[in-house]
Motif scaffolding. Sequence first.
Motif, PDB file in Angstrom:
ATOM      1  N   GLU A   1      54.811  37.946  31.579  1.00  0.00           N
ATOM      2  CA  GLU A   1      54.882  39.241  32.222  1.00  0.00           C
ATOM      3  C   GLU A   1      54.623  39.069  33.724  1.00  0.00           C
ATOM      4  OE1 GLU A   1      52.075  38.863  30.033  1.00  0.00           O
ATOM      5  OE2 GLU A   1      53.269  39.219  28.262  1.00  0.00           O
ATOM      6  N   LYS A   2      55.208  39.920  34.492  1.00  0.00           N
ATOM      7  CA  LYS A   2      55.060  39.846  35.934  1.00  0.00           C
ATOM      8  C   LYS A   2      53.803  40.614  36.352  1.00  0.00           C
ATOM      9  CE  LYS A   2      57.763  38.996  39.707  1.00  0.00           C
ATOM     10  NZ  LYS A   2      58.508  37.839  40.012  1.00  0.00           N
ATOM     11  N   ILE A   3      52.764  39.903  36.750  1.00  0.00           N
ATOM     12  CA  ILE A   3      51.539  40.522  37.254  1.00  0.00           C
ATOM     13  C   ILE A   3      51.756  40.797  38.739  1.00  0.00           C
ATOM     14  CG2 ILE A   3      49.054  40.234  37.607  1.00  0.00           C
ATOM     15  CD1 ILE A   3      49.808  40.216  34.657  1.00  0.00           C
ATOM     16  N   LEU A   4      51.629  42.046  39.133  1.00  0.00           N
ATOM     17  CA  LEU A   4      51.861  42.404  40.530  1.00  0.00           C
ATOM     18  C   LEU A   4      50.581  42.745  41.270  1.00  0.00           C
ATOM     19  CD1 LEU A   4      55.128  44.486  40.105  1.00  0.00           C
ATOM     20  CD2 LEU A   4      54.893  42.102  40.830  1.00  0.00           C
ATOM     21  N   SER A   5      49.541  43.147  40.543  1.00  0.00           N
ATOM     22  CA  SER A   5      48.228  43.423  41.138  1.00  0.00           C
ATOM     23  C   SER A   5      47.163  42.837  40.228  1.00  0.00           C
ATOM     24  CB  SER A   5      47.989  44.931  41.272  1.00  0.00           C
ATOM     25  OG  SER A   5      48.912  45.531  42.133  1.00  0.00           O
ATOM     26  N   GLU A   6      46.032  42.482  40.838  1.00  0.00           N
ATOM     27  CA  GLU A   6      44.967  41.892  40.042  1.00  0.00           C
ATOM     28  C   GLU A   6      43.614  42.170  40.694  1.00  0.00           C
ATOM     29  OE1 GLU A   6      45.123  37.920  37.517  1.00  0.00           O
ATOM     30  OE2 GLU A   6      45.016  37.523  39.666  1.00  0.00           O
ATOM     31  N   MET A   7      42.628  42.446  39.842  1.00  0.00           N
ATOM     32  CA  MET A   7      41.257  42.617  40.312  1.00  0.00           C
ATOM     33  C   MET A   7      40.398  41.630  39.524  1.00  0.00           C
ATOM     34  SD  MET A   7      38.916  46.058  40.745  1.00  0.00           S
ATOM     35  CE  MET A   7      39.144  46.677  39.100  1.00  0.00           C
ATOM     36  N   VAL A   8      39.609  40.820  40.240  1.00  0.00           N
ATOM     37  CA  VAL A   8      38.773  39.795  39.625  1.00  0.00           C
ATOM     38  C   VAL A   8      37.330  40.047  40.052  1.00  0.00           C
ATOM     39  CG1 VAL A   8      38.394  37.318  39.358  1.00  0.00           C
ATOM     40  CG2 VAL A   8      40.706  38.181  39.755  1.00  0.00           C
ATOM     41  N   ILE A   9      36.435  40.161  39.054  1.00  0.00           N
ATOM     42  CA  ILE A   9      35.046  40.526  39.328  1.00  0.00           C
ATOM     43  C   ILE A   9      34.121  39.501  38.680  1.00  0.00           C
ATOM     44  CG2 ILE A   9      33.294  42.327  39.095  1.00  0.00           C
ATOM     45  CD1 ILE A   9      35.760  44.234  38.593  1.00  0.00           C
ATOM     46  N   PRO A  10      33.211  38.873  39.463  1.00  0.00           N
ATOM     47  CA  PRO A  10      32.279  37.903  38.878  1.00  0.00           C
ATOM     48  C   PRO A  10      31.048  38.589  38.283  1.00  0.00           C
ATOM     49  CG  PRO A  10      31.975  37.985  41.240  1.00  0.00           C
ATOM     50  CD  PRO A  10      33.105  38.937  40.912  1.00  0.00           C
ATOM     51  N   PHE A  11      30.457  37.969  37.256  1.00  0.00           N
ATOM     52  CA  PHE A  11      29.197  38.430  36.664  1.00  0.00           C
ATOM     53  C   PHE A  11      28.110  37.457  37.087  1.00  0.00           C
ATOM     54  CE2 PHE A  11      31.728  41.192  34.583  1.00  0.00           C
ATOM     55  CZ  PHE A  11      31.984  41.052  33.228  1.00  0.00           C
ATOM     56  N   GLU A  12      26.944  37.997  37.414  1.00  0.00           N
ATOM     57  CA  GLU A  12      25.842  37.161  37.866  1.00  0.00           C
ATOM     58  C   GLU A  12      24.526  37.778  37.411  1.00  0.00           C
ATOM     59  OE1 GLU A  12      25.101  35.180  42.099  1.00  0.00           O
ATOM     60  OE2 GLU A  12      25.208  37.354  42.209  1.00  0.00           O
ATOM     61  N   ILE A  13      23.639  36.943  36.893  1.00  0.00           N
ATOM     62  CA  ILE A  13      22.283  37.383  36.545  1.00  0.00           C
ATOM     63  C   ILE A  13      21.319  36.402  37.182  1.00  0.00           C
ATOM     64  CG2 ILE A  13      20.615  37.718  34.693  1.00  0.00           C
ATOM     65  CD1 ILE A  13      22.903  38.497  32.864  1.00  0.00           C
ATOM     66  N   ASP A  14      20.406  36.919  37.990  1.00  0.00           N
ATOM     67  CA  ASP A  14      19.424  36.071  38.678  1.00  0.00           C
ATOM     68  C   ASP A  14      20.089  34.888  39.363  1.00  0.00           C
ATOM     69  OD1 ASP A  14      17.324  37.717  37.915  1.00  0.00           O
ATOM     70  OD2 ASP A  14      16.992  36.606  36.056  1.00  0.00           O
ATOM     71  N   ARG A  15      21.148  35.162  40.082  1.00  0.00           N
ATOM     72  CA  ARG A  15      21.912  34.165  40.844  1.00  0.00           C
ATOM     73  C   ARG A  15      22.567  33.095  39.972  1.00  0.00           C
ATOM     74  NH1 ARG A  15      21.122  34.799  46.323  1.00  0.00           N
ATOM     75  NH2 ARG A  15      19.266  35.935  46.913  1.00  0.00           N
ATOM     76  N   GLU A  16      22.681  33.358  38.681  1.00  0.00           N
ATOM     77  CA  GLU A  16      23.362  32.445  37.774  1.00  0.00           C
ATOM     78  C   GLU A  16      24.686  33.064  37.354  1.00  0.00           C
ATOM     79  OE1 GLU A  16      22.859  30.471  33.378  1.00  0.00           O
ATOM     80  OE2 GLU A  16      21.070  31.183  34.403  1.00  0.00           O
ATOM     81  N   ARG A  17      25.761  32.335  37.560  1.00  0.00           N
ATOM     82  CA  ARG A  17      27.093  32.820  37.191  1.00  0.00           C
ATOM     83  C   ARG A  17      27.228  32.770  35.679  1.00  0.00           C
ATOM     84  NH1 ARG A  17      29.589  28.649  41.405  1.00  0.00           N
ATOM     85  NH2 ARG A  17      28.800  29.666  43.260  1.00  0.00           N
ATOM     86  N   ILE A  18      27.560  33.919  35.092  1.00  0.00           N
ATOM     87  CA  ILE A  18      27.705  33.925  33.631  1.00  0.00           C
ATOM     88  C   ILE A  18      29.109  34.299  33.178  1.00  0.00           C
ATOM     89  CG2 ILE A  18      25.276  34.411  33.226  1.00  0.00           C
ATOM     90  CD1 ILE A  18      26.269  37.251  32.367  1.00  0.00           C
ATOM     91  N   GLY A  19      29.952  34.772  34.064  1.00  0.00           N
ATOM     92  CA  GLY A  19      31.292  35.132  33.628  1.00  0.00           C
ATOM     93  C   GLY A  19      32.115  35.747  34.733  1.00  0.00           C
ATOM     94  N   ILE A  20      33.341  36.086  34.351  1.00  0.00           N
ATOM     95  CA  ILE A  20      34.270  36.681  35.301  1.00  0.00           C
ATOM     96  C   ILE A  20      35.191  37.624  34.523  1.00  0.00           C
ATOM     97  CG2 ILE A  20      36.019  34.874  35.139  1.00  0.00           C
ATOM     98  CD1 ILE A  20      36.106  35.037  38.240  1.00  0.00           C
ATOM     99  N   LEU A  21      35.516  38.756  35.120  1.00  0.00           N
ATOM    100  CA  LEU A  21      36.409  39.734  34.513  1.00  0.00           C
ATOM    101  C   LEU A  21      37.696  39.777  35.329  1.00  0.00           C
ATOM    102  CD1 LEU A  21      36.916  42.121  32.525  1.00  0.00           C
ATOM    103  CD2 LEU A  21      35.893  43.596  34.254  1.00  0.00           C
ATOM    104  N   VAL A  22      38.827  39.582  34.641  1.00  0.00           N
ATOM    105  CA  VAL A  22      40.131  39.613  35.306  1.00  0.00           C
ATOM    106  C   VAL A  22      40.905  40.808  34.769  1.00  0.00           C
ATOM    107  CG1 VAL A  22      42.284  38.387  35.736  1.00  0.00           C
ATOM    108  CG2 VAL A  22      40.143  37.104  35.538  1.00  0.00           C
TER     109      VAL A  22
END
Length: 114
Positions: free
Chosen positions: A45-66
């Motif tokens: 599929e042709k993705i034309l827009s995207e928003m990517v958001i990182p998850f962080e707890i106590d300065r520890e990266r735990i995930g990312i939402l695309v």
Amino acid sequence: MRKKRTPQKSRRRKKRIIPHVLKEMKPYITNNCEKDSLHISFRKEKILSEMVIPFEIDRERIGILVLPSMRKNHFKESHLKRIEPIINRFLFDYLFLLEFFRFLKEKKGFKKDL
């Protein structure tokens, strides 16, 4: 035997959106993926827009939402403001469950590793 990466491939890898977001730990919105130098499409599929958001707890990266969109110019700052409370609730629930399982493991002999 694995092939060695060429310097060109290494440079290309560093320019992707997800590594960029994980490095900066700030949300990233692109409303024209076709012209965004960080966007690399892996889908039919042709993705034309995207928003990517990182998850962080106590300065520890735990995930990312695309969040992809098939529409150009779909995401705005208001979308980010609406999704932040949902992410905060998710992180709260995540921490609660993590502590709950630790409690069960210590007090009740629960065998699940975390």
